[in-house]
Scaffold this motif. Structure first.
Motif, PDB file in Angstrom:
ATOM      1  N   VAL A  35      32.329 -17.850 -62.442  1.00 59.27           N
ATOM      2  CA  VAL A  35      32.053 -18.352 -61.099  1.00 59.27           C
ATOM      3  C   VAL A  35      33.150 -19.312 -60.644  1.00 59.27           C
ATOM      4  CG1 VAL A  35      30.401 -19.688 -59.709  1.00 59.27           C
ATOM      5  CG2 VAL A  35      29.584 -18.023 -61.375  1.00 59.27           C
TER       6      VAL A  35
ATOM      7  N   SER B  89      29.966 -17.313 -55.314  1.00 59.21           N
ATOM      8  CA  SER B  89      28.868 -18.205 -54.963  1.00 59.21           C
ATOM      9  C   SER B  89      28.563 -19.142 -56.123  1.00 59.21           C
ATOM     10  CB  SER B  89      27.625 -17.403 -54.577  1.00 59.21           C
ATOM     11  OG  SER B  89      27.202 -16.613 -55.660  1.00 59.21           O
ATOM     12  N   ALA B  90      28.713 -20.404 -55.853  1.00 58.22           N
ATOM     13  CA  ALA B  90      28.405 -21.454 -56.828  1.00 58.22           C
ATOM     14  C   ALA B  90      27.439 -22.426 -56.170  1.00 58.22           C
ATOM     15  CB  ALA B  90      29.679 -22.185 -57.255  1.00 58.22           C
TER      16      ALA B  90
ATOM     17  N   ALA C 287      29.430 -22.275 -65.429  1.00 66.99           N
ATOM     18  CA  ALA C 287      30.059 -21.580 -64.303  1.00 66.99           C
ATOM     19  C   ALA C 287      31.401 -20.984 -64.720  1.00 66.99           C
ATOM     20  CB  ALA C 287      30.235 -22.535 -63.122  1.00 66.99           C
TER      21      ALA C 287
ATOM     22  N   VAL D 276      36.765 -21.883 -57.001  1.00 64.90           N
ATOM     23  CA  VAL D 276      35.456 -21.234 -57.009  1.00 64.90           C
ATOM     24  C   VAL D 276      35.689 -19.778 -56.619  1.00 64.90           C
ATOM     25  CG1 VAL D 276      33.153 -21.205 -55.995  1.00 64.90           C
ATOM     26  CG2 VAL D 276      34.299 -23.387 -56.408  1.00 64.90           C
ATOM     27  N   THR D 277      35.249 -18.859 -57.470  1.00 64.96           N
ATOM     28  CA  THR D 277      35.513 -17.442 -57.253  1.00 64.96           C
ATOM     29  C   THR D 277      34.487 -16.771 -56.352  1.00 64.96           C
ATOM     30  OG1 THR D 277      34.232 -16.676 -59.154  1.00 64.96           O
ATOM     31  CG2 THR D 277      36.512 -17.292 -59.558  1.00 64.96           C
TER      32      THR D 277
ATOM     33  N   ASN E 163      30.777 -17.944 -66.924  1.00 67.31           N
ATOM     34  CA  ASN E 163      30.244 -16.827 -66.145  1.00 67.31           C
ATOM     35  C   ASN E 163      31.218 -16.307 -65.090  1.00 67.31           C
ATOM     36  OD1 ASN E 163      27.736 -16.653 -67.461  1.00 67.31           O
ATOM     37  ND2 ASN E 163      26.967 -18.377 -66.279  1.00 67.31           N
TER      38      ASN E 163
END
Length: 117
Positions: free
Chosen positions: A29, A43-44, A24, A40-41, A27
């Motif tokens: 996320v 959708s995780a 994550a 959390v940037t 990537n």
């Protein structure tokens, strides 16, 4: 000296990361926040969100213990840790500064804000 001790203490929660958290992060996320926590940037998965929450609880505990021993606020410790953690953001990883905008570190760019220098 303070920075080395804090960085060494932060290595333990960082080492506890799982492959899902590492993926994550890679990537974009999740990413480091200016205040010493992970954010959390977008959708995780629920599993990644849970793991991020667990890591942040570990960090909060560490910051509170350090703050109590130094007579400062946990927020001050978190900001100091944030400066060190932002310095470790790899190219392509996400991070957020106090202005509230998520960014992805580009080659040749620093994630460390001026107040950390």
């Amino acid at each position: 000296m303070k920075r080395l001790v804090l960085l060494a203490l932060l290595a333990a929660p960082a080492a506890a990361q799982t492959p899902a958290v590492d993926a994550a992060r890679a990537n974009g996320v999740i990413g480091e926040r200016y205040d010493g926590y992970i954010g959390v940037t977008g959708s995780a998965s629920a599993a990644v969100r849970s793991q991020v929450a667990s890591l942040n609880i570990q960090r909060r505990s560490l910051y509170s213990r350090l703050a109590a021993s130094k007579g400062v606020s946990p927020q001050d410790v978190g900001i100091t840790a944030g400066c060190q953690l932002l310095a470790r953001v790899a190219v392509g990883e996400s991070y957020i500064l106090a202005d509230g905008g998520w960014r992805r570190r580009a080659a040749g760019q620093s994630a460390v804000p001026n107040y950390c220098r």
